[in-house]
Design a protein around this motif. Structure first.
Motif, PDB file in Angstrom:
ATOM      1  N   VAL A  44      -9.441  -7.921  -7.652  1.00 58.10           N
ATOM      2  CA  VAL A  44     -10.403  -6.979  -7.092  1.00 58.10           C
ATOM      3  C   VAL A  44      -9.667  -6.011  -6.180  1.00 58.10           C
ATOM      4  O   VAL A  44      -8.757  -6.403  -5.439  1.00 58.10           O
ATOM      5  N   LEU A  45     -10.060  -4.738  -6.243  1.00 56.21           N
ATOM      6  CA  LEU A  45      -9.514  -3.703  -5.371  1.00 56.21           C
ATOM      7  C   LEU A  45     -10.558  -3.325  -4.329  1.00 56.21           C
ATOM      8  O   LEU A  45     -11.747  -3.155  -4.658  1.00 56.21           O
ATOM      9  N   LEU A  46     -10.113  -3.179  -3.080  1.00 61.03           N
ATOM     10  CA  LEU A  46     -10.989  -2.833  -1.971  1.00 61.03           C
ATOM     11  C   LEU A  46     -10.400  -1.665  -1.193  1.00 61.03           C
ATOM     12  O   LEU A  46      -9.182  -1.533  -1.088  1.00 61.03           O
ATOM     13  N   SER A  47     -11.280  -0.837  -0.635  1.00 60.71           N
ATOM     14  CA  SER A  47     -10.836   0.214   0.278  1.00 60.71           C
ATOM     15  C   SER A  47     -11.868   0.386   1.379  1.00 60.71           C
ATOM     16  O   SER A  47     -12.992  -0.122   1.283  1.00 60.71           O
ATOM     17  N   ALA A  48     -11.493   1.115   2.411  1.00 63.18           N
ATOM     18  CA  ALA A  48     -12.436   1.396   3.494  1.00 63.18           C
ATOM     19  C   ALA A  48     -13.377   2.529   3.129  1.00 63.18           C
ATOM     20  O   ALA A  48     -14.490   2.613   3.650  1.00 63.18           O
ATOM     21  N   THR A  49     -12.946   3.403   2.224  1.00 64.41           N
ATOM     22  CA  THR A  49     -13.716   4.603   1.912  1.00 64.41           C
ATOM     23  C   THR A  49     -14.604   4.459   0.684  1.00 64.41           C
ATOM     24  O   THR A  49     -15.488   5.283   0.462  1.00 64.41           O
ATOM     25  N   GLY A  50     -14.330   3.454  -0.146  1.00 65.70           N
ATOM     26  CA  GLY A  50     -15.038   3.339  -1.411  1.00 65.70           C
ATOM     27  C   GLY A  50     -14.388   4.129  -2.529  1.00 65.70           C
ATOM     28  O   GLY A  50     -14.966   4.264  -3.608  1.00 65.70           O
ATOM     29  N   ALA A  51     -13.193   4.657  -2.290  1.00 65.35           N
ATOM     30  CA  ALA A  51     -12.472   5.439  -3.297  1.00 65.35           C
ATOM     31  C   ALA A  51     -11.021   4.990  -3.340  1.00 65.35           C
ATOM     32  O   ALA A  51     -10.510   4.376  -2.396  1.00 65.35           O
ATOM     33  N   LEU A  52     -10.344   5.321  -4.442  1.00 65.75           N
ATOM     34  CA  LEU A  52      -8.916   5.062  -4.540  1.00 65.75           C
ATOM     35  C   LEU A  52      -8.150   5.943  -3.555  1.00 65.75           C
ATOM     36  O   LEU A  52      -8.638   7.020  -3.198  1.00 65.75           O
ATOM     37  N   PRO A  53      -6.981   5.517  -3.132  1.00 60.16           N
ATOM     38  CA  PRO A  53      -6.285   4.293  -3.486  1.00 60.16           C
ATOM     39  C   PRO A  53      -6.845   3.094  -2.728  1.00 60.16           C
ATOM     40  O   PRO A  53      -7.507   3.254  -1.698  1.00 60.16           O
ATOM     41  N   PRO A  54      -6.547   1.880  -3.204  1.00 60.28           N
ATOM     42  CA  PRO A  54      -7.033   0.694  -2.496  1.00 60.28           C
ATOM     43  C   PRO A  54      -6.247   0.457  -1.209  1.00 60.28           C
ATOM     44  O   PRO A  54      -5.145   0.978  -1.021  1.00 60.28           O
ATOM     45  N   MET A  55      -6.842  -0.354  -0.337  1.00 55.07           N
ATOM     46  CA  MET A  55      -6.125  -0.875   0.819  1.00 55.07           C
ATOM     47  C   MET A  55      -5.784  -2.344   0.630  1.00 55.07           C
ATOM     48  O   MET A  55      -4.805  -2.834   1.194  1.00 55.07           O
ATOM     49  N   TRP A  56      -6.623  -3.021  -0.125  1.00 52.81           N
ATOM     50  CA  TRP A  56      -6.400  -4.435  -0.431  1.00 52.81           C
ATOM     51  C   TRP A  56      -6.501  -4.638  -1.928  1.00 52.81           C
ATOM     52  O   TRP A  56      -7.379  -4.064  -2.579  1.00 52.81           O
ATOM     53  N   VAL A  57      -5.620  -5.460  -2.469  1.00 54.96           N
ATOM     54  CA  VAL A  57      -5.752  -5.969  -3.820  1.00 54.96           C
ATOM     55  C   VAL A  57      -5.729  -7.491  -3.697  1.00 54.96           C
ATOM     56  O   VAL A  57      -4.781  -8.056  -3.150  1.00 54.96           O
ATOM     57  N   LEU A  58      -6.787  -8.133  -4.163  1.00 55.18           N
ATOM     58  CA  LEU A  58      -6.917  -9.583  -4.079  1.00 55.18           C
ATOM     59  C   LEU A  58      -6.884 -10.157  -5.486  1.00 55.18           C
ATOM     60  O   LEU A  58      -7.687  -9.760  -6.339  1.00 55.18           O
ATOM     61  N   THR A  59      -5.961 -11.071  -5.740  1.00 50.86           N
ATOM     62  CA  THR A  59      -5.861 -11.731  -7.037  1.00 50.86           C
ATOM     63  C   THR A  59      -6.019 -13.230  -6.827  1.00 50.86           C
ATOM     64  O   THR A  59      -5.272 -13.842  -6.047  1.00 50.86           O
ATOM     65  N   ALA A  60      -7.014 -13.814  -7.495  1.00 50.17           N
ATOM     66  CA  ALA A  60      -7.274 -15.242  -7.353  1.00 50.17           C
ATOM     67  C   ALA A  60      -6.376 -16.035  -8.299  1.00 50.17           C
ATOM     68  O   ALA A  60      -6.164 -15.652  -9.445  1.00 50.17           O
TER      69      ALA A  60
END
Length: 295
Positions: A44-60
């Motif tokens: 999953v990709l996450l950001s503070a703005t809701g747009a790219l680029p991401p700030m976090w990439v989480l891989t389970a």
């Protein structure tokens, strides 16, 4: 061409391996306020703005185990908020949800909260003081660790539950456990092109571009010569150093090739590991591509 990275260099996204994606999203998305901007399989990709680029990439990773103590790897990722009031709002929200904290510090250059994520990955949430208030000693930056006045900070918070994160939130720095500080300096300065900003903090060394207090912190608090964590442990899969232009990126590429530490490259993306096996990617501003998420 200068071998020093220019102003505008900054930390981009941080890629973490986690044990349970739902548990991590409940924290990063639902509690802290990052917004989900993409998902593929267990990533999953996450950001503070809701747009790219991401700030976090989480891989389970199913069955991922805790990071063993006394290993290299992530010490903490530092989320930087634009203002003291923003920091107070997030602090208030975390307190209201009963999230555990590990410490509160005034570093002279910044005010910081320390806490674990659901997998025990270290986080710092902080705001910078204006640069003209940063402490100096004998011509060099002098970060300190003093108690933070948390009651005074909380008085900055506005009444009512604030949601989300403010514009301007970013990853201010990454702090790593390393096996040797001299080797770390040779890599982060000699290869990447950062500059030492403080070397008299016990057991630690700090590096930055453009006069910032630090974009990368390193320490030997896990023990000199510490081994890397196993690949099935939660923690750092990579962090990104974003440079402002192709010339700066090409300089890093050439120095990494000469040092024999370049793992692979594609246009606008370099894959590297520091001497303690901490993984990172060097990218060009505005050139994010999902292909660089390959581990």
């Amino acid at each position: 061409m200068s071998d020093r990275l220019p102003e505008g260099t900054h930390i981009g996204y941080v890629h973490l391996q986690v044990r349970d994606l739902g548990r991590s999203l409940a924290f990063y998305r639902d509690l802290l306020g990052f917004r989900e901007i993409g998902r593929e399989g267990a990533t999953v990709l996450l950001s503070a703005t809701g747009a790219l680029p991401p700030m976090w990439v989480l891989t389970a990773r199913l069955g991922a185990r805790p990071k063993p103590p006394r290993t290299t790897g992530l010490y903490h990722v530092a989320i930087r908020l634009p203002t003291r009031r923003d920091l107070a709002q997030v602090f208030q929200r975390l307190l209201a949800h009963g999230w555990p904290f590990q410490g509160f510090s005034d570093h002279g250059v910044s005010e910081a909260l320390y806490l674990p994520d659901p997998d025990g990955n270290g986080l710092e949430i902080y705001r910078d003081r204006p640069r003209d208030q940063w402490p100096w000693r004998e011509g060099r930056l002098a970060m300190v660790t003093q108690p933070l006045d948390v009651e005074d900070l909380l008085r900055e918070a506005e009444a009512g539950p604030a949601q989300g994160l403010p514009p301007g939130t970013d990853i201010g720095h990454v702090h790593l456990h390393v096996a040797d500080l001299e080797e770390a300096e040779a890599f982060y300065c000699g290869v990447l092109g950062l500059e030492v900003t403080q070397r008299d903090y016990p057991g630690a060394r700090f590096f930055a571009a453009g006069g910032y207090h630090h974009h990368v912190g390193t320490n030997i608090w896990a023990g000199r010569g510490a081994p890397p964590p196993p690949p099935d442990a939660v923690g750092l899969l990579a962090f990104t150093l974003v440079v402002p232009d192709e010339a700066a990126w090409a300089g890093v590429r050439d120095r990494a090739r000469a040092a024999g530490v370049l793992l692979r490259e594609r246009p606008g993306v370099l894959w590297l590991r520091d001497p303690s096996m901490n993984p990172l990617r060097v990218t060009v501003e505005g050139r994010f591509s999902g292909e660089e998420l390959e581990v």
